[in-house]
Design an enzyme around this catalytic site. Structure first.
Site, short mmCIF file in Angstrom:
data_model
loop_
_atom_site.label_atom_id
_atom_site.label_comp_id
_atom_site.label_asym_id
_atom_site.label_seq_id
_atom_site.Cartn_x
_atom_site.Cartn_y
_atom_site.Cartn_z
N LYS A 83 0.94 -1.31 -0.01
CA LYS A 83 0.04 -0.08 0.07
C LYS A 83 0.92 1.16 0.12
O LYS A 83 1.88 1.35 0.66
CB LYS A 83 -0.81 -0.27 1.24
O1 G3P Z 1 -9.06 1.59 4.33
C1 G3P Z 1 -9.05 2.98 4.63
C2 G3P Z 1 -9.98 3.28 6.02
O2 G3P Z 1 -9.29 2.42 7.11
C3 G3P Z 1 -10.10 4.49 6.46
O3 G3P Z 1 -11.43 4.45 7.10
O4 G3P Z 1 -13.14 5.08 8.53
O5 G3P Z 1 -10.73 5.81 8.95
O6 G3P Z 1 -12.15 6.84 7.16
P1 G3P Z 1 -11.80 5.63 7.83
#
Ligand code: G3P
Length: 218
Positions: A83
């Site tokens: 990643k």
């Molecule tokens: O895969 C990316 C994710 O972990 C981000 O999620 O909810 O932190 O925006 P969030």
């Protein structure tokens, strides 16, 4: 449509894997930091549970450092996907990894142009963050619609991995638009199965069945 679990928590991954619903796992530095264990150990353990792509993110800020990390991470298991952040140095590293046949996931995508750049450089996946766009009053799913169209226009092989999914509607909308993958937290995976009418209906069936059983006993 593939379902990835967006977590580094082994208990969650083990439980979700029992369903047979999990096609892969995505992690990021924030998720890894919550676990209080070594990065390598976590990725190894995930790979022993899930037979599918496992995204592991580099944290260097220059292409050289990213590449060093990438090759170390790739050694952990054949299912590791590197990643990379959507920044210039990340794109330099991406070009090199694509040429070497290493699978990649370009993260922190918030615009069609960013995704187009990553696809042109051979990314295996791009991760548009729909929830974080919604958070700042941009409709995240509009980006997914744009990416589906753009990738289709040019027959890019890059897969759209919808990330930052916060609820079942994100999964529904991603599926309606034809995204290849949605990655979701454990809680959202559980929510996909739920409907209050299912619970009410099952409760009623079971109560009625008790009457049948009671009649049989009387
Ligand atoms: O895969 C990316 C994710 O972990 C981000 O999620 O909810 O932190 O925006 P969030």
């Amino acid at each position: 449509m593939k379902f990835f679990l967006d977590t580094a928590n082994i208990d969650e991954i083990r439980d979700a894997a029992e369903f047979g619903l999990i096609d892969g796992v995505t992690t990021n530095p924030s998720l890894i930091s919550k676990e209080g264990r070594s990065f390598k150990e976590i990725i190894q353990e995930i790979a022993s549970i899930v037979d599918g792509p496992i995204s592991a993110e580099v944290v260097s800020t220059d292409a050289g450092g990213m590449l060093e990390e990438a090759y170390e991470l790739a050694k952990i298991h054949e299912n590791v996907v590197i990643k990379l952040p959507m920044v210039k140095e990340g794109m330099k590293a991406l070009k090199r990894l694509s040429a070497d046949g290493v699978r990649t996931n370009v993260t922190l995508i918030f615009s069609p142009s960013q995704a187009l750049v990553a696809a042109k450089l051979g990314a295996t996946y791009v991760s548009p963050f729909v929830g974080r766009l919604d958070d700042v009053s941009h409709v995240g799913m509009e980006l997914i619609g744009d990416l589906v169209r753009i990738f289709d226009n040019y027959s890019f092989q890059t897969q759209i991995l919808v990330a930052s999914c916060r609820n079942p509607l994100h999964i529904r909308d991603a599926a309606l638009l034809g995204a290849h993958v949605a990655t979701m937290p454990y809680g959202v995976l559980g929510q996909l199965l739920k409907h209050p009418l299912t619970d009410i209906g099952l409760d009623r069936f079971l109560k009625d069945w008790e009457k049948v059983a009671k009649a049989g006993r009387d």
